[in-house]
Each structure stands twice: as structure tokens, then as C-alpha cells.
Design a protein around this motif. Sequence first.
Motif, PDB file in Angstrom:
ATOM      1  N   SER A  18       8.350 -13.911   3.032  1.00 39.24           N
ATOM      2  CA  SER A  18       9.217 -13.320   2.024  1.00 39.24           C
ATOM      3  C   SER A  18       8.505 -13.256   0.670  1.00 39.24           C
ATOM      4  O   SER A  18       7.873 -14.225   0.251  1.00 39.24           O
ATOM      5  CB  SER A  18      10.485 -14.159   1.901  1.00 39.24           C
ATOM      6  N   PRO A  19       8.603 -12.126  -0.026  1.00 35.84           N
ATOM      7  CA  PRO A  19       7.955 -12.041  -1.337  1.00 35.84           C
ATOM      8  C   PRO A  19       8.546 -13.023  -2.347  1.00 35.84           C
ATOM      9  O   PRO A  19       7.853 -13.451  -3.268  1.00 35.84           O
ATOM     10  CB  PRO A  19       8.186 -10.590  -1.774  1.00 35.84           C
ATOM     11  N   GLN A  83       7.272  -6.112  -2.289  1.00 35.73           N
ATOM     12  CA  GLN A  83       8.010  -6.060  -1.024  1.00 35.73           C
ATOM     13  C   GLN A  83       7.297  -5.122  -0.052  1.00 35.73           C
ATOM     14  O   GLN A  83       6.893  -4.026  -0.424  1.00 35.73           O
ATOM     15  CB  GLN A  83       9.424  -5.547  -1.299  1.00 35.73           C
ATOM     16  N   VAL A  86      10.453  -4.190   6.071  1.00 32.39           N
ATOM     17  CA  VAL A  86      11.301  -5.253   6.601  1.00 32.39           C
ATOM     18  C   VAL A  86      11.505  -5.014   8.092  1.00 32.39           C
ATOM     19  O   VAL A  86      11.910  -3.926   8.504  1.00 32.39           O
ATOM     20  CB  VAL A  86      12.662  -5.277   5.870  1.00 32.39           C
ATOM     21  N   ARG A 104      11.172 -10.345   6.413  1.00 28.94           N
ATOM     22  CA  ARG A 104      10.539  -9.661   5.294  1.00 28.94           C
ATOM     23  C   ARG A 104       9.021  -9.818   5.321  1.00 28.94           C
ATOM     24  O   ARG A 104       8.493 -10.818   5.804  1.00 28.94           O
ATOM     25  CB  ARG A 104      11.101 -10.191   3.985  1.00 28.94           C
ATOM     26  N   CYS A 106       5.360  -8.885   2.748  1.00 30.02           N
ATOM     27  CA  CYS A 106       4.986  -8.636   1.358  1.00 30.02           C
ATOM     28  C   CYS A 106       3.514  -8.255   1.271  1.00 30.02           C
ATOM     29  O   CYS A 106       2.737  -8.466   2.201  1.00 30.02           O
ATOM     30  CB  CYS A 106       5.277  -9.851   0.484  1.00 30.02           C
TER      31      CYS A 106
END
Length: 124
Positions: A18-19, A83, A86, A104, A106
Motif C-alpha cells: 500500500s502506498p 498509487q 489495484v 494495492r 505503488c
Amino acid sequence: MADSSPEVKAVARYIRMSPFKVRRVLDQIRGRTYADALILLEFMPYAACEPVRKVLRSAVANAEHNNGLDPRDLVISQAYADQGPVLKRFRPRAQGRAYPIRKRTCHITIAVRPIEEAEAATAS
């Protein structure tokens, strides 16, 4: 007005993290010297430290190999995580329902430049 030694960047794309979690680490190393950042990344308890460390080492290697810069004189001028795409999955739930799961990704970007240039840029 061209810079004699511009920023040198390295990018890692499609990192399966996840970012938001990566930004927590990047905020700690932004503006620090290469040596300080490596020490911080070594001892921070986050999984995001590993891909960030790889990108940082790549940026410094690019600066050393392509521009002939000394790693001891480098400071992290930019560090950000954007981002990525996804991956969407579904978790089966009771009574035929399904809850979405968002995996997610990144893109991590780190730019380094010599210390004297970074200090001059922040002073102006």
C-alpha cells in the motif's frame, strides 16, 4: 540555467504494498543523507523499508555510475510513492455475499543530489 549535476532518480514500479504504508517510511528519510537514510531503514520495524532501501541503493548507484558522484555527498531530495493499479479480489461472506478486497500497489520514486546543491535549493 542548467544544473551542472542534476537530480538522479530511481523508480520501482508495481510494488505490492500500500502506498500509505510506504509513505510512512519515505517521510522519515526525505531530506537526509544517504548514510543516515540507510541506518534508519536498517532499524525501522516496517516491511516497507526493504523496497525503499532497494530503490535508494539503485538511485545512489545511478548517481555514482552515470554521473560520477560520491555516495557520501548525496542527500535525498525527493522521495514519494504514487498509487499503482489495484488488484481487486472478493472475500466470500455469509449468505452468498461477497466483500471486496483491494490489493494495492505503488510506484516508489527516490531522487538524490549532491549536498551543496540541495542546501542551496532550500536556502533560496
